[in-house]
Design a protein around this motif. Sequence first.
Motif, PDB file in Angstrom:
ATOM      1  N   TYR A   1      19.447   0.287  80.018  1.00 18.09           N
ATOM      2  CA  TYR A   1      20.206  -0.634  80.622  1.00 18.09           C
ATOM      3  C   TYR A   1      19.498  -1.793  81.194  1.00 18.09           C
ATOM      4  O   TYR A   1      19.790  -2.993  81.229  1.00 18.09           O
ATOM      5  CB  TYR A   1      21.048   0.314  81.718  1.00 18.09           C
ATOM      6  CG  TYR A   1      22.061  -0.517  82.298  1.00 18.09           C
ATOM      7  CD1 TYR A   1      23.539  -0.784  81.553  1.00 18.09           C
ATOM      8  CD2 TYR A   1      22.178  -1.128  83.646  1.00 18.09           C
ATOM      9  CE1 TYR A   1      24.511  -1.541  82.212  1.00 18.09           C
ATOM     10  CE2 TYR A   1      23.305  -1.622  84.179  1.00 18.09           C
ATOM     11  CZ  TYR A   1      24.440  -1.950  83.280  1.00 18.09           C
ATOM     12  OH  TYR A   1      25.432  -2.846  83.967  1.00 18.09           O
TER      13      TYR A   1
ATOM     14  N   GLU B   1      33.415   1.383  89.928  1.00 15.53           N
ATOM     15  CA  GLU B   1      32.328   0.378  89.571  1.00 15.53           C
ATOM     16  C   GLU B   1      30.952   0.839  90.134  1.00 15.53           C
ATOM     17  O   GLU B   1      30.725   1.503  91.192  1.00 15.53           O
ATOM     18  CB  GLU B   1      32.505  -0.991  90.024  1.00 15.53           C
ATOM     19  CG  GLU B   1      33.891  -1.556  89.522  1.00 15.53           C
ATOM     20  CD  GLU B   1      33.819  -2.116  88.003  1.00 15.53           C
ATOM     21  OE1 GLU B   1      32.717  -1.875  87.525  1.00 15.53           O
ATOM     22  OE2 GLU B   1      34.679  -2.513  87.587  1.00 15.53           O
TER      23      GLU B   1
ATOM     24  N   ARG C   1      20.082  -9.829  75.496  1.00 14.88           N
ATOM     25  CA  ARG C   1      21.282  -9.695  75.281  1.00 14.88           C
ATOM     26  C   ARG C   1      21.615 -11.074  74.626  1.00 14.88           C
ATOM     27  O   ARG C   1      21.279 -11.936  75.017  1.00 14.88           O
ATOM     28  CB  ARG C   1      22.456  -9.199  76.330  1.00 14.88           C
ATOM     29  CG  ARG C   1      22.333  -8.012  76.688  1.00 14.88           C
ATOM     30  CD  ARG C   1      22.999  -7.989  78.144  1.00 14.88           C
ATOM     31  NE  ARG C   1      24.508  -7.911  77.784  1.00 14.88           N
ATOM     32  CZ  ARG C   1      25.243  -6.848  77.451  1.00 14.88           C
ATOM     33  NH1 ARG C   1      24.755  -5.656  77.373  1.00 14.88           N
ATOM     34  NH2 ARG C   1      26.730  -7.036  77.263  1.00 14.88           N
TER      35      ARG C   1
ATOM     36  N   ASP D   1      25.832 -12.180  81.210  1.00 13.82           N
ATOM     37  CA  ASP D   1      26.836 -12.340  80.778  1.00 13.82           C
ATOM     38  C   ASP D   1      27.933 -11.595  81.528  1.00 13.82           C
ATOM     39  O   ASP D   1      27.788 -10.928  82.768  1.00 13.82           O
ATOM     40  CB  ASP D   1      27.379 -12.142  79.182  1.00 13.82           C
ATOM     41  CG  ASP D   1      26.969 -10.790  78.943  1.00 13.82           C
ATOM     42  OD1 ASP D   1      27.052  -9.859  79.790  1.00 13.82           O
ATOM     43  OD2 ASP D   1      26.269 -10.466  77.752  1.00 13.82           O
ATOM     44  N   GLU D   2      29.452 -11.707  81.309  1.00 16.72           N
ATOM     45  CA  GLU D   2      30.264 -10.892  82.461  1.00 16.72           C
ATOM     46  C   GLU D   2      30.212  -9.483  82.382  1.00 16.72           C
ATOM     47  O   GLU D   2      30.377  -8.749  83.193  1.00 16.72           O
ATOM     48  CB  GLU D   2      31.691 -11.301  81.949  1.00 16.72           C
ATOM     49  CG  GLU D   2      32.018 -12.909  82.327  1.00 16.72           C
ATOM     50  CD  GLU D   2      31.964 -13.116  83.567  1.00 16.72           C
ATOM     51  OE1 GLU D   2      32.401 -12.090  84.415  1.00 16.72           O
ATOM     52  OE2 GLU D   2      31.571 -14.303  84.248  1.00 16.72           O
ATOM     53  N   GLN D   3      29.517  -8.935  81.188  1.00 14.61           N
ATOM     54  CA  GLN D   3      29.462  -7.598  80.965  1.00 14.61           C
ATOM     55  C   GLN D   3      28.232  -7.111  81.774  1.00 14.61           C
ATOM     56  O   GLN D   3      28.371  -6.001  82.060  1.00 14.61           O
ATOM     57  CB  GLN D   3      29.427  -7.077  79.404  1.00 14.61           C
ATOM     58  CG  GLN D   3      30.990  -7.520  78.848  1.00 14.61           C
ATOM     59  CD  GLN D   3      32.346  -6.856  79.623  1.00 14.61           C
ATOM     60  OE1 GLN D   3      32.135  -5.428  79.956  1.00 14.61           O
ATOM     61  NE2 GLN D   3      33.037  -7.293  79.944  1.00 14.61           N
ATOM     62  N   LEU D   4      26.966  -7.689  81.803  1.00 15.28           N
ATOM     63  CA  LEU D   4      25.939  -7.072  82.361  1.00 15.28           C
ATOM     64  C   LEU D   4      25.050  -8.368  82.710  1.00 15.28           C
ATOM     65  O   LEU D   4      24.719  -9.446  82.004  1.00 15.28           O
ATOM     66  CB  LEU D   4      25.130  -6.601  81.260  1.00 15.28           C
ATOM     67  CG  LEU D   4      23.449  -6.301  81.694  1.00 15.28           C
ATOM     68  CD1 LEU D   4      23.679  -5.229  82.930  1.00 15.28           C
ATOM     69  CD2 LEU D   4      22.847  -5.614  80.544  1.00 15.28           C
TER      70      LEU D   4
ATOM     71  N   SER E   1      24.598  -5.368  87.408  1.00 15.63           N
ATOM     72  CA  SER E   1      26.028  -4.862  87.102  1.00 15.63           C
ATOM     73  C   SER E   1      26.830  -5.834  86.396  1.00 15.63           C
ATOM     74  O   SER E   1      26.027  -6.703  85.668  1.00 15.63           O
ATOM     75  CB  SER E   1      26.662  -4.366  88.511  1.00 15.63           C
ATOM     76  OG  SER E   1      27.680  -3.857  88.239  1.00 15.63           O
ATOM     77  N   ARG E   2      27.971  -5.674  86.435  1.00 17.80           N
ATOM     78  CA  ARG E   2      29.099  -6.457  85.704  1.00 17.80           C
ATOM     79  C   ARG E   2      28.937  -7.784  86.818  1.00 17.80           C
ATOM     80  O   ARG E   2      28.737  -7.598  87.767  1.00 17.80           O
ATOM     81  CB  ARG E   2      30.432  -5.892  85.399  1.00 17.80           C
ATOM     82  CG  ARG E   2      30.357  -4.731  84.429  1.00 17.80           C
ATOM     83  CD  ARG E   2      31.845  -4.525  83.986  1.00 17.80           C
ATOM     84  NE  ARG E   2      32.659  -4.420  85.305  1.00 17.80           N
ATOM     85  CZ  ARG E   2      33.549  -5.245  85.467  1.00 17.80           C
ATOM     86  NH1 ARG E   2      33.937  -6.271  84.890  1.00 17.80           N
ATOM     87  NH2 ARG E   2      34.620  -5.102  86.656  1.00 17.80           N
ATOM     88  N   ALA E   3      29.241  -8.879  86.015  1.00 16.23           N
ATOM     89  CA  ALA E   3      29.094  -9.947  86.922  1.00 16.23           C
ATOM     90  C   ALA E   3      30.055  -9.936  87.824  1.00 16.23           C
ATOM     91  O   ALA E   3      29.927 -10.563  88.995  1.00 16.23           O
ATOM     92  CB  ALA E   3      29.248 -11.392  85.924  1.00 16.23           C
TER      93      ALA E   3
END
Length: 301
Positions: free
Chosen positions: A72, A95, A115, A131-134, A147-149
């Motif tokens: 990760y 979260e 990514r 990005d929004e996911q990572l 984390s997520r954005a």
Amino acid sequence: MVILARLALAGMLALAACGPRRPTHVTIDPGLAALVAPDTVMLAGIRFDRLRQSRFYQKLLAAGPKGGIGQYLREAGLDPNGDLWEGLIASDGKEAVILLRGRFSAMGLEPKLERTGAQRMAYKNYMLIGDEQLAVTFLNPSTAAVSRAAVLRSLLERRNEFTGLPRALEDRIRTIEPENQLWGVAIGGMPPLPEEALQGDWGNFAQLLERIRGVTAAAALGDGVTITGRAECASPEDAETLETAARGILGLARLTLRDRPGLASLSDLVAVSRQESRLAIDASIPPEVLERLLEEMRRTR
């Protein structure tokens, strides 16, 4: 002369008392502790700097395991085996965010994300990279969050409201011996799972976990590995049910490993005990057993 000698001895004792004291429990970098939200119910700590000194960890890296938090972080452009010295995973049960201390100035605060579609997203006075996911954001040259954005934006928005670690989690942390490089604490019951996750045996296992009201776990890696786990349940009956389940899992492990001489003794190294509503699980795995585990990993890599 006797008086002078006594005064000198008293002075030496006073200086010794003023010297640095050995910590009585694991500690968290204040810069990371200040980023923990008040609604946090789970914390897990990683001392990367001390973990890298472990002989077993060095062998584990050579075996080449993939996945987990290391993967990760690598996807976020950070090397857990490089300039990171401490990590803290914080979750509110829904979260999670990974908080990191390290030498990020050497990266120019611009890691190379592994990514596709990575981008720079400005928020307030910070830059989110990913990005929004990572995504990863740097709060200063030695502090980062992954984390997520959306989670990072919430952290940056609320951070000035944070007042330190939740007391219930801090009390648990104070019970963990300082030599542990890995540790985790949690309070409250298990968060609700999706309906599809409650089917079959996994559903039964999830219902067992819902009986737990608090957890403290830690691992110390050296030549071998020492693991301790403590769980508080809602009642002695719940603790007894969990104890039975834990012993059942160990029994299945013995059956699974019985044809593998090098690992057959692994489940026998785990001790399960119970006192009223508290369940304890302890394991001390010697170097020779760990070496066999690493050999298995190399064969299946």
